[in-house]
Design a protein around this motif. Structure first.
Motif, mmCIF file in Angstrom:
data_model
loop_
_atom_site.group_PDB
_atom_site.id
_atom_site.type_symbol
_atom_site.label_atom_id
_atom_site.label_comp_id
_atom_site.label_asym_id
_atom_site.label_seq_id
_atom_site.Cartn_x
_atom_site.Cartn_y
_atom_site.Cartn_z
ATOM 1 N N ALA A 178 11.329 -6.775 14.029
ATOM 2 C CA ALA A 178 11.522 -5.475 14.672
ATOM 3 C C ALA A 178 11.734 -5.656 16.158
ATOM 4 C CB ALA A 178 10.311 -4.586 14.420
ATOM 5 N N THR A 179 12.353 -4.675 16.771
ATOM 6 C CA THR A 179 12.525 -4.638 18.220
ATOM 7 C C THR A 179 11.782 -3.433 18.774
ATOM 8 O OG1 THR A 179 14.492 -3.216 18.220
ATOM 9 C CG2 THR A 179 14.834 -5.595 17.887
ATOM 10 N N ALA A 181 1.797 -3.692 18.094
ATOM 11 C CA ALA A 181 3.031 -4.245 18.651
ATOM 12 C C ALA A 181 2.730 -5.166 19.825
ATOM 13 C CB ALA A 181 3.953 -3.114 19.093
ATOM 14 N N LYS A 182 1.678 -4.858 20.567
ATOM 15 C CA LYS A 182 1.319 -5.673 21.724
ATOM 16 C C LYS A 182 0.559 -6.940 21.301
ATOM 17 C CE LYS A 182 0.236 -3.317 25.242
ATOM 18 N NZ LYS A 182 -0.450 -2.417 26.218
ATOM 19 N N ALA A 205 7.914 -6.560 11.278
ATOM 20 C CA ALA A 205 9.166 -6.825 10.563
ATOM 21 C C ALA A 205 9.635 -5.515 9.961
ATOM 22 C CB ALA A 205 8.957 -7.862 9.467
ATOM 23 N N VAL A 206 10.952 -5.365 9.805
ATOM 24 C CA VAL A 206 11.497 -4.131 9.249
ATOM 25 C C VAL A 206 12.541 -4.442 8.190
ATOM 26 C CG1 VAL A 206 11.102 -2.779 11.344
ATOM 27 C CG2 VAL A 206 13.304 -3.959 11.023
ATOM 28 N N ILE A 207 12.783 -3.464 7.345
ATOM 29 C CA ILE A 207 13.941 -3.436 6.460
ATOM 30 C C ILE A 207 14.838 -2.326 6.987
ATOM 31 C CG2 ILE A 207 14.753 -2.818 4.143
ATOM 32 C CD1 ILE A 207 12.274 -4.183 3.027
ATOM 33 N N GLY A 243 21.778 1.247 8.935
ATOM 34 C CA GLY A 243 21.393 1.438 10.325
ATOM 35 C C GLY A 243 20.056 2.111 10.527
ATOM 36 N N ARG A 244 19.328 2.386 9.432
ATOM 37 C CA ARG A 244 18.047 3.060 9.544
ATOM 38 C C ARG A 244 16.903 2.143 9.128
ATOM 39 N NH1 ARG A 244 18.082 8.526 6.266
ATOM 40 N NH2 ARG A 244 18.782 7.075 4.641
ATOM 41 N N VAL A 245 15.788 2.240 9.822
ATOM 42 C CA VAL A 245 14.579 1.532 9.404
ATOM 43 C C VAL A 245 13.978 2.297 8.228
ATOM 44 C CG1 VAL A 245 12.238 0.857 10.056
ATOM 45 C CG2 VAL A 245 14.116 0.589 11.687
ATOM 46 N N CYS A 246 13.837 1.613 7.088
ATOM 47 C CA CYS A 246 13.290 2.290 5.911
ATOM 48 C C CYS A 246 12.054 1.582 5.364
ATOM 49 C CB CYS A 246 14.350 2.429 4.827
ATOM 50 S SG CYS A 246 15.092 0.882 4.299
#
Length: 285
Positions: A142-143, A170-171, A176-178, A182-185
């Motif tokens: 993830a960003t 996050a800190k 991680a993402v799927i 173009g969408r994070v799901c």
């Protein structure tokens, strides 16, 4: 026999070292850093007898949506004196009118039921040394730009706003993402905890995606000690065990008032904006 006075005071940083000792006595793996995270996100009280911390409780509030009660520990020598009830009364007062959630042990179940909590499900704790596996396709790191989408998915799955918790994860760790069209799901988090690292929370559109998100981190930690907590009915347990993360215990998910806190698995090809499958991980321990 003379009863010594026990005072309940606000939980502050000066009590953390004693809290670590209490959790070790209880057989919990929490490090000082884990307690620091929990306190940073919560309010709580400690019980003091003759200058010594003999019990703890924390209440973590997620905006006005709900609160969770965590880290309820009573020194072994102090049990049977009604201290658990006093801690819970203090935790309930901190939470105010928010709906409440907690994960109970068998020992704590009778008290929580007396206080109006009711069972909503079971939590399975899996942990162990990760085997060598290949990462499944479809996940990526993830960003910072993904955090709003992650927060939105998490709110839908958990039923409350956990922005402060996610910002802390996050800190302190990584996500991680799927991503589809173009969408994070779906997403998962990883952070240091206890003997190693913990994966969670995991929010996905189905079991296949949940496995892929967990595998994203497991594949990068061969030989590392990992923990994943999931719901009893998630279907993930056999897969986790195959990766070296054995079922080692768990707890009873409870709520007050009685509100289901998990949603069913949905097909992989369903609209990810419609609903989500949440693998519950008690992020504070």
């Amino acid at each position: 026999m003379q009863t010594r006075q026990i005072d309940l005071v606000a939980f502050g940083p000066e009590h953390l070292e004693a809290a670590v000792q209490l959790s070790r006595q209880a057989g919990w793996p929490h490090r000082l850093e884990d307690w620091q995270m929990a306190l940073a996100l919560s309010e709580g009280v400690v019980a003091i007898e003759e200058g010594r911390v003999v019990a703890t409780v924390l209440t973590t509030m997620y905006e006005a949506d709900c609160a969770t009660i965590n880290m309820v520990i009573v020194d072994e020598a102090m049990r049977g004196r009604g201290l658990g009830r006093k801690l819970m009364d203090a935790a309930l007062e901190i939470a105010g009118s928010r709906p409440l959630r907690l994960v109970a042990t068998e020992q704590g179940l009778p008290l929580y039921e007396k206080l109006g909590f009711r069972e909503t499900g079971a939590i399975r704790q899996h942990q162990g040394v990760a085997g060598e596996i290949a990462a499944l396709r479809g996940t990526e790191a993830a960003t910072a730009a993904d955090m709003d989408a992650i927060s939105a998915l998490d709110r839908r799955a958990f039923g409350a706003g956990r922005g402060r918790l996610l910002a802390h994860l996050a800190k302190a760790g990584e996500f991680a993402v799927i991503r589809r069209d173009g969408r994070v799901c779906g997403f998962a988090a990883l952070r240091a905890f206890g003997r190693g690292e913990v994966i969670g929370p995991i929010v996905a559109a189905g079991l296949d995606d949940a496995q892929a998100l967990a595998a994203h981190f497991i594949a990068r930690r061969p030989g590392g000690f990992l923990r994943v907590d999931t719901t009893d009915d998630s279907g993930l347990a056999p897969w986790l065990a195959a990766q070296g993360l054995a079922h080692v215990g768990g707890g009873i998910a409870m709520a007050k008032p009685l509100i289901p806190i998990t949603k069913p698995v949905i097909p992989r090809d369903a609209d990810p904006s419609a609903t989500t499958f949440a693998l519950v991980n008690q992020a504070l321990g």
